[in-house]
Structure formats: C-alpha cells, structure tokens
Scaffold this motif. Structure first.
Motif, short mmCIF file in Angstrom:
data_model
loop_
_atom_site.label_atom_id
_atom_site.label_comp_id
_atom_site.label_asym_id
_atom_site.label_seq_id
_atom_site.Cartn_x
_atom_site.Cartn_y
_atom_site.Cartn_z
N SER A 38 -14.09 -16.14 46.19
CA SER A 38 -15.43 -16.61 45.84
C SER A 38 -15.40 -17.52 44.62
O SER A 38 -15.96 -18.62 44.64
CB SER A 38 -16.37 -15.42 45.58
N LEU A 96 -17.34 -19.19 51.95
CA LEU A 96 -17.94 -18.19 51.06
C LEU A 96 -18.57 -17.05 51.85
O LEU A 96 -18.42 -15.88 51.51
CB LEU A 96 -19.00 -18.85 50.18
N ASN A 110 -25.57 -14.11 47.74
CA ASN A 110 -25.26 -15.48 48.15
C ASN A 110 -26.10 -15.97 49.32
O ASN A 110 -26.70 -17.05 49.24
CB ASN A 110 -23.77 -15.59 48.47
N SER A 120 -15.93 -14.70 53.37
CA SER A 120 -15.39 -13.81 52.33
C SER A 120 -16.34 -12.66 52.05
O SER A 120 -15.93 -11.49 52.01
CB SER A 120 -15.13 -14.62 51.05
N ASP A 121 -17.61 -12.96 51.87
CA ASP A 121 -18.60 -11.92 51.56
C ASP A 121 -18.81 -10.98 52.74
O ASP A 121 -19.00 -9.77 52.56
CB ASP A 121 -19.93 -12.57 51.16
N TRP A 138 -17.58 -25.48 52.78
CA TRP A 138 -17.54 -24.64 51.56
C TRP A 138 -18.32 -23.36 51.78
O TRP A 138 -17.82 -22.25 51.52
CB TRP A 138 -18.16 -25.39 50.38
N TYR A 139 -19.57 -23.49 52.23
CA TYR A 139 -20.45 -22.32 52.33
C TYR A 139 -20.05 -21.37 53.45
O TYR A 139 -20.26 -20.16 53.36
CB TYR A 139 -21.90 -22.77 52.49
#
Length: 344
Positions: free
Chosen positions: A123, A79, A292, A82-83, A75-76
């Motif tokens: 996100s 994320l 994040n 994406s960032d 999951w992380y």
C-alpha cells in the motif's frame, strides 16, 4: 510479568521455547467477551472485514472490468487487490482474538501475519509510486505524455509487490505456534537472535513508514509549488483522492508503529498500556483497508452529485475524474506544446 497478553492479532513478545511447550496445568477460558475493550475491537474488526472485503471487491470489479484500462486504474486496482486479500484473512485474526487461542495451525499462523505486512508495504509503496508519477507528470508534462504507458505502470506495480513480499518474509521466519498456560498461541519467536526483534521493527518502521512519507511529502511540495507558479492554487481536484489516501494511511498506521517501537523497551512502560495500545493500533491499521474504497467514492467528484447517482457510477467517476481534470490542467499549463497533456 506475563507477556501472553501481547498475543492478540499478530503481535507479542518472544517466548522461551521450553516455557512454551510445558504441559498445561489448567484449561484456558477466554475472557475477551467479558471485557468492553475486547468486545468493541471485535465488533470493529467484523465491520472492517465486511466493509473492506465488499468495498474492495467492488473497486476491483469496476476498475478491472467496467472501466477502460489506464495508468490511473492500474494504480488503484493494485491497491484494492492488496486491501481485499488482507480483509479475506481477517476472520482468522478475529477468531483468535475472541477465543484467545490459535486453532488454525502453523502455516496459517505464519501466512496471516505475512499477508498483513505485504498489505502494509504494498500500500505505502504504491502511494509512493503514484506520488512520484504525479510529480513527474506536473513537472515534465510533454515527457510524461510520450513515455508513460500502461505496460510500464504494470511493471512498476509488479516490482512494488515483489519488494513488499521480500520485506514481509521475516513474518514467515519468526512467526511460530506454541503452548502456554493451557492455550495454543501464535507468536513472534525472536529468541534465535537477540537483536532480530529490534532489526525487524526498525526496518518496518523506516522502510514502511518514514522513508516513503519523506518521498511523498517532497513530491507533493514540488507539485504545490508548480501549481502556484502557474497560478493554479484552486485546482486541487486532481489530488483529493491521493491526499486522502495518504492521510488515511498515516493516521491508521502511525499508532501501530509507535507501540511496536515502545514494545522494544517494554521494561520501562506499563504492561496494560502496551497491551491496549497494540490492540487498538492493530485495529486502526486494519481499518485502512476499508477506508480506501470509501475514499474512492466520496473524494473523486462533488459529493452532492455522487450522492444522487448510483454506487457504481460514483466509484467509477471517483477514479476516472482525476485523470480527466488533470489532463485539462496540464494542457493549459504546458508552454512547450499546446497539445501536451497527461493522465495522472
């Protein structure tokens, strides 16, 4: 009223095509460096780019190469990717804001806007996925232990990305480059369809903000009730990181959505208010990409212990600790099977 001021970053009104391609009557001189707000936003954007790119690259390295692969790191890692991609394209927007002129051509005009919305949708969709995953794990620990796999998590991440890409396609369709008052601008051209601006704005608001948050709130309400039923109200540690990520997303993206919706009825609002709101709202939205990785570090374990350890250890513990503690909690609360536990 001159609507060209809305061309900052990725947002502005539609323009008449014939007006856009008129011959320039004077040479445009950028005024950004003479305005306090613009200089402040430039400085903030540069900080966001530096911290966001380096921080997310570090998260990608640790979760992707230094830690044992798990559902939690899947999951992380997604994320962070994406960032990080979003932060990679921030210099184009920073340059545009400083020069008040787009010099990178039509492709990058479309693609930078596309990347921003892919980041927004991916996100929030991943936060929804994590919330549902936690809810299922708390409500049905034995089933989750037997059916949650890394392969299934990877497939879900892929589907979330595909949905985010699909919802971001309007940025490619309506984004365009034109000339106005002696400068080249990158703008949203909604003149082809009279209702396209409203449809796109409302779809982004409901699909990328309202609906996901309703799902997240429902999931967390169920989790809290379950913990209270099992007399575990003090066991909030497994949800610190996720709660902080959700709160950060809400805080960073809400101003953007508010001013985009106000923009639909711009005749009834002050021009300077909308222009300033869109600039600040866009900067706050960008800030979410560097917050994040900061949250990964400072929300996973006790702050004093993390502060004394190395940066790599802090980030690894922040992401790994959540799964370990939740596994112990679910193991104690499962009345069906004393061995039943699951990593969230």
């Amino acid at each position: 009223m001159d609507h060209t001021e809305y061309a900052e970053y990725n947002y502005n009104y539609s323009y008449d095509e014939t007006f856009l391609h008129e011959e320039p009557v004077f040479q445009h001189e950028p005024k950004c460096l003479k305005e306090v707000l613009c200089v402040t936003l430039l400085a903030v954007s540069v900080v966001i780019f530096l911290l966001g790119f380096c921080g997310n690259a570090l998260v990608i390295w640790i979760s992707g190469f230094k830690m044992k692969k798990s559902i939690n790191t899947t999951w992380y890692l997604s994320l962070a990717i994406s960032d990080c991609v979003f932060c990679t394209f921030l210099p184009f927007s920073i340059t545009y804001m400083a020069m008040e002129e787009w010099i990178f051509g039509s492709f990058l005009c479309k693609f930078t806007s596309f990347v921003m919305f892919v980041n927004m949708f991916s996100s929030i969709f991943l936060l929804v996925v994590i919330s549902v995953d936690r809810c299922v794990s708390v409500m049905f620990p034995v089933w989750a232990q037997n059916h949650r796999t890394i392969k299934k998590a990877s497939i879900i991440v892929l589907l979330a990305w595909l949905l985010a890409i699909g919802l971001s396609i309007p940025s490619v369709i309506f984004r365009n480059v034109g000339t106005h008052l002696g400068r080249t601008i990158c703008f949203n051209n909604y003149t082809l369809s009279p209702d396209s601006h409203k449809i796109v704005a409302l779809c982004r608001f409901f699909a990328g903000f309202i609906a996901p948050f309703i799902i997240i709130i429902i999931c967390y309400s169920i989790i809290i009730l379950k913990l209270r039923t099992n007399r575990m109200t003090k066991s909030s540690k497994p949800f610190k990181v996720m709660s902080a990520l959700v709160a950060a997303f809400f805080t960073c993206w809400l101003p953007y959505h508010v001013f985009v919706l106000l923009e639909l009825d711009h005749q009834n609002y002050d021009h300077n208010l909308l222009a300033t709101g869109l600039k600040v709202g866009t900067a706050m939205a960008a800030a979410n990409s560097f917050l994040n990785p900061v949250l990964y570090v400072f929300m996973g374990n006790d702050f004093k212990r993390k502060f004394k350890s190395s940066v790599l250890s802090k980030m690894e513990n922040a992401m790994a600790d959540e799964g370990r503690t939740t596994s112990r909690y679910l193991s104690r609360t499962s009345s069906m099977d004393g061995r039943a536990s699951t990593h969230i």
